[in-house]
Design an enzyme around this catalytic site. Structure first.
Site, PDB file in Angstrom:
ATOM      1  N   GLY A  16       0.771  -1.246   0.000  1.00 31.11           N
ATOM      2  CA  GLY A  16       0.000   0.000   0.000  1.00 31.11           C
ATOM      3  C   GLY A  16       0.800   1.292   0.000  1.00 31.11           C
ATOM      4  O   GLY A  16       0.358   2.292   0.578  1.00 31.11           O
ATOM      5  N   ASN A  18       1.246   3.185  -2.647  1.00 32.89           N
ATOM      6  CA  ASN A  18       0.432   4.130  -3.430  1.00 32.89           C
ATOM      7  C   ASN A  18      -0.748   4.629  -2.610  1.00 32.89           C
ATOM      8  O   ASN A  18      -1.097   5.810  -2.663  1.00 32.89           O
ATOM      9  CB  ASN A  18      -0.047   3.483  -4.735  1.00 32.89           C
ATOM     10  CG  ASN A  18       1.018   3.556  -5.814  1.00 32.89           C
ATOM     11  OD1 ASN A  18       1.288   4.624  -6.371  1.00 32.89           O
ATOM     12  ND2 ASN A  18       1.660   2.419  -6.095  1.00 32.89           N
ATOM     13  N   ARG A  69     -16.548 -14.585  -9.698  1.00 29.16           N
ATOM     14  CA  ARG A  69     -16.087 -13.194  -9.684  1.00 29.16           C
ATOM     15  C   ARG A  69     -17.242 -12.219  -9.445  1.00 29.16           C
ATOM     16  O   ARG A  69     -17.132 -11.270  -8.684  1.00 29.16           O
ATOM     17  CB  ARG A  69     -15.369 -12.858 -10.992  1.00 29.16           C
ATOM     18  CG  ARG A  69     -14.906 -11.422 -11.055  1.00 29.16           C
ATOM     19  CD  ARG A  69     -14.076 -11.150 -12.271  1.00 29.16           C
ATOM     20  NE  ARG A  69     -12.883 -11.976 -12.268  1.00 29.16           N
ATOM     21  CZ  ARG A  69     -12.231 -12.352 -13.360  1.00 29.16           C
ATOM     22  NH1 ARG A  69     -12.662 -11.983 -14.541  1.00 29.16           N
ATOM     23  NH2 ARG A  69     -11.150 -13.090 -13.263  1.00 29.16           N
ATOM     24  N   MET A  94      -4.798  -7.126  -6.765  1.00 29.27           N
ATOM     25  CA  MET A  94      -4.381  -8.247  -7.611  1.00 29.27           C
ATOM     26  C   MET A  94      -5.527  -9.097  -8.152  1.00 29.27           C
ATOM     27  O   MET A  94      -5.310 -10.238  -8.538  1.00 29.27           O
ATOM     28  CB  MET A  94      -3.389  -9.145  -6.846  1.00 29.27           C
ATOM     29  CG  MET A  94      -2.141  -8.421  -6.383  1.00 29.27           C
ATOM     30  SD  MET A  94      -1.230  -7.646  -7.730  1.00 29.27           S
ATOM     31  CE  MET A  94      -0.449  -9.079  -8.430  1.00 29.27           C
ATOM     32  N   ARG A  95      -6.734  -8.534  -8.186  1.00 27.23           N
ATOM     33  CA  ARG A  95      -7.841  -9.273  -8.802  1.00 27.23           C
ATOM     34  C   ARG A  95      -8.361  -8.492  -9.993  1.00 27.23           C
ATOM     35  O   ARG A  95      -8.255  -7.264 -10.030  1.00 27.23           O
ATOM     36  CB  ARG A  95      -8.994  -9.451  -7.798  1.00 27.23           C
ATOM     37  CG  ARG A  95      -8.723 -10.452  -6.705  1.00 27.23           C
ATOM     38  CD  ARG A  95      -9.918 -10.513  -5.758  1.00 27.23           C
ATOM     39  NE  ARG A  95     -11.133 -10.927  -6.443  1.00 27.23           N
ATOM     40  CZ  ARG A  95     -11.619 -12.173  -6.429  1.00 27.23           C
ATOM     41  NH1 ARG A  95     -11.009 -13.106  -5.738  1.00 27.23           N
ATOM     42  NH2 ARG A  95     -12.731 -12.469  -7.080  1.00 27.23           N
ATOM     43  N   ILE A  96      -8.959  -9.218 -10.925  1.00 24.20           N
ATOM     44  CA  ILE A  96      -9.574  -8.559 -12.085  1.00 24.20           C
ATOM     45  C   ILE A  96     -11.014  -8.216 -11.723  1.00 24.20           C
ATOM     46  O   ILE A  96     -11.713  -9.005 -11.073  1.00 24.20           O
ATOM     47  CB  ILE A  96      -9.497  -9.497 -13.315  1.00 24.20           C
ATOM     48  CG1 ILE A  96      -8.029  -9.635 -13.734  1.00 24.20           C
ATOM     49  CG2 ILE A  96     -10.346  -8.973 -14.462  1.00 24.20           C
ATOM     50  CD1 ILE A  96      -7.778 -10.680 -14.789  1.00 24.20           C
ATOM     51  N   HIS A 113      -0.176   1.358 -13.057  1.00 28.02           N
ATOM     52  CA  HIS A 113       0.576   0.207 -13.554  1.00 28.02           C
ATOM     53  C   HIS A 113       2.042   0.606 -13.741  1.00 28.02           C
ATOM     54  O   HIS A 113       2.313   1.690 -14.264  1.00 28.02           O
ATOM     55  CB  HIS A 113      -0.024  -0.267 -14.891  1.00 28.02           C
ATOM     56  CG  HIS A 113       0.684  -1.458 -15.438  1.00 28.02           C
ATOM     57  ND1 HIS A 113       0.510  -2.719 -14.904  1.00 28.02           N
ATOM     58  CD2 HIS A 113       1.594  -1.583 -16.434  1.00 28.02           C
ATOM     59  CE1 HIS A 113       1.278  -3.571 -15.565  1.00 28.02           C
ATOM     60  NE2 HIS A 113       1.950  -2.910 -16.485  1.00 28.02           N
ATOM     61  N   ASP A 149      -5.043  -3.921 -17.908  1.00 25.80           N
ATOM     62  CA  ASP A 149      -4.178  -2.750 -18.163  1.00 25.80           C
ATOM     63  C   ASP A 149      -4.371  -2.175 -19.565  1.00 25.80           C
ATOM     64  O   ASP A 149      -3.415  -1.700 -20.188  1.00 25.80           O
ATOM     65  CB  ASP A 149      -2.694  -3.118 -17.935  1.00 25.80           C
ATOM     66  CG  ASP A 149      -2.447  -3.692 -16.553  1.00 25.80           C
ATOM     67  OD1 ASP A 149      -3.069  -3.211 -15.592  1.00 25.80           O
ATOM     68  OD2 ASP A 149      -1.642  -4.632 -16.428  1.00 25.80           O
ATOM     69  N   GLU A 178       5.271   6.793  -9.404  1.00 28.62           N
ATOM     70  CA  GLU A 178       3.877   6.367  -9.180  1.00 28.62           C
ATOM     71  C   GLU A 178       3.239   7.235  -8.100  1.00 28.62           C
ATOM     72  O   GLU A 178       2.091   7.680  -8.219  1.00 28.62           O
ATOM     73  CB  GLU A 178       3.820   4.898  -8.736  1.00 28.62           C
ATOM     74  CG  GLU A 178       4.257   3.907  -9.797  1.00 28.62           C
ATOM     75  CD  GLU A 178       4.073   2.469  -9.345  1.00 28.62           C
ATOM     76  OE1 GLU A 178       3.121   2.177  -8.599  1.00 28.62           O
ATOM     77  OE2 GLU A 178       4.893   1.617  -9.748  1.00 28.62           O
TER      78      GLU A 178
END
Ligand code: GRF
Length: 218
Positions: A16, A18, A69, A94-96, A113, A149, A178
């Site tokens: 964390g 960011n 999902r 880390m999940r879509i 990214h 992305d 970033e």
């Protein structure tokens, strides 16, 4: 909650940094927004601790065994809506995201990214840039769409890749940038400065005023 502030929901899976940059920018007033909730799919993500220290609700939503999902996203959505989130910021999440979440926040989900997209999407982007032999890499803040992305680019920052670099030193150089561009991108959304023209997102990078225009205007 202050009414004129953009409410952020920050989604994380790890350390964390960011998130921290966003929390700091909000506290400093350089970002006219407030983090309303931090959500993690990983229980021991250090970012949750950062949220608690900042006095922000920190919620862990671990995926259940065999959960689809869309079902998982429905649970996320409930938490985001309960905290009146206006803008969702993925920060090392880390999940879509599924269709339902995307539909609930059209043009209102950002991601950061660690490469100059569209080069090196996906995991281990810094290592991929290095191994490919890129001489310049960097980071990208973009709107999230159904792809990985692939969404429209809001801001980018470039860094050099040195002969001496390994994936860690390059990642550290990129990470510094970033932390600058993510709060800046959120501020652009908060100020309602961005507009879309096809894939292009305009308003984040105005050009220099040409000398001839300056003369005309003067
Ligand atoms: C960053 O490199 C970000 O670009 C990528 O995941 C990493 C998250 O780092 N999406 P942190 O958790 O914000 O420190």
């Amino acid at each position: 909650m202050l009414n004129d502030m953009l409410n952020l929901g920050v989604l994380i899976s790890g350390r964390g940094t960011n998130l921290q940059a966003i929390l700091d920018a909000c506290a400093a007033g350089t970002c006219a927004a407030q983090v309303a909730v931090v959500l993690s799919n990983v229980a021991d993500a250090y970012g949750l601790e950062r949220a608690r220290r900042a006095g922000v609700p920190a919620v862990c939503v671990p995926a259940r065994k065999g959960e689809r999902r869309e079902e998982y996203d429905a649970r996320l959505l409930e938490v985001l809506q309960a905290h009146e989130v206006d803008l969702v910021c993925l920060a090392g999440y880390m999940r879509i995201l599924g269709k339902r979440l995307l539909a609930a926040y059209p043009q209102r989900i950002l991601n950061i990214h660690p490469s100059l997209l569209p080069a090196f999407p996906g995991l281990e982007a810094q290592r991929a840039a290095l191994e490919h032999g890129a001489k310049v890499s960097g980071c990208t803040v973009h709107f999230v769409d159904e792809g990985v992305d692939t969404g429209p680019i809001i801001l980018q920052a470039a860094v050099p890749v040195y002969d001496e670099d390994d994936a860690e030193t390059l990642a550290a150089r990129i990470l510094e940038r970033e932390h600058e561009i993510y709060p800046r991108a959120i501020q652009l959304v908060a100020e309602n400065r961005l507009r879309r023209q096809g894939r292009r997102v305009l308003g984040g990078q105005p050009g220099p005023v040409s000398p001839s225009m300056a003369v005309k205007e003067g």
